[in-house]
Design an enzyme around this catalytic site. Sequence first.
Site: not given
Length: 455
Positions: A177, A181, A184, A223, A257, A317, A393
């Site tokens: 990616c 972040c 991450c 998901c 999702c 979400c 959640r």
Amino acid sequence: MEASKQTERSSSQRHSNPYFSYAFLHWNGSFIKSMHAWGFLSSGRKPWLVVVVDVVVVVVVVVVVDVVVVPNCARTRADKQSSSSSSSASGMAEEVAMGEPKLEEDFNGIHPSIVKNGPAAQSIVEYRNNWTMEEVRCLYNTPLLELVFRAATVHRQCHDPNEVQKCTLLSVKTGGCPEDCKYCSQSSKWSKETGTKATRLMQVDEVLESAREAKAAGSTRFCLGAAWRGTSQVGPRQFDRVLQMVQGVNELGMECCATLGLLNAEDARKLKEAGLTAYNHNLDTSKEHYDKVISTRKYSDRLETLQNVRDAGISVCCGGILGLGETEEDRVSLLHTLATLPTHPESVPVNSLVPVEGTPLAATLKAKEPPTTLELVRYIAAARILMPHSIVRLSAGRLFMDKSAQAFCFLAGANSIFTGDKLLTTPNNDLNQDEQMFEEFGLQGRQPFTYKRNN
């Protein structure tokens, strides 16, 4: 009806009581003596005239008293009692109305809709997305046990407290990616430090096999996660493959999702047509703290993606991560942003950071304690009250919580968990342990497509 009964009772009591007859006769005798004194009846008059007058007077008095006086008295008493009851009821209603919680006086800034205690309350919940920062701050800082009590009460008004939805998250494309972040492990910027290798997008059949296994294990939502900046940065064939995955999961009778990064309006429409239930795009933290965590995309970019999701008719979400070095004020700000979106998120993931060695934040936060269970419970309880109909959640970080801690979270309003071996790249709770916990707590899985929202 009550006045009529009282009149009947008064009449029956009068006729069964000889006092009335003696009283009337005594009054009649006095009246006759007065007639003599006034000269209307004199000794020179005929005796039968005295008798007639006496009888007539008695009859008239009895009739007047029986027909007019007594019923009117009874009616008057009944009216007074009715008026008193009405005044009492009105007073009680006025007292209740006056006793409605006020922002400053009763709950120190908490809106009256939050709680109306007592078994007679029909509803204690009001759907709001106009919370002020001060209201959210005041709510968040409520003494913990009182906050959890209120949250649990709200939770039972909007959800079955014994239902907890099981969801499974699969990384269909890991690593590589371009985002930065700092928490991450999938960012390409520190892949050497984390050791995360980029993988190709999984094939449809592989994904659907995993979905079947998840369904057999009790999951009702599947998901799909892809480490992309956004769908517009990948080729059309890869995105078409994701659309096929969504269709396949939908055909299994499961909610689907996806979390694929930034999403434009056209791709959102395609995902909706493929049968996507919800799209996950977390805000991660407050807008004030955001730049300290991410620099390659703006907070407004995330909000724009959420708007595209809503416009396409897909459920949102959206939640955040605790433990990014934020302050409690940042948590208040994040909750305020979530609770004041145009519509509340259908589900709100609550993550506790699982630091991955090699990421910038893992090094920065070594000296800091991770969020405690009580901090997590406070956040969940506030989220439940602010967004009463959303699914809250319990997500990343649950692995490090014992059953007592998880029970506290469920009591505070959490009603969904992730099951499966992994959450993207971090380990997750053992499936057998989750099954034992559900049995011990008396919990059952939530059925798919049963979410109801009150706008």
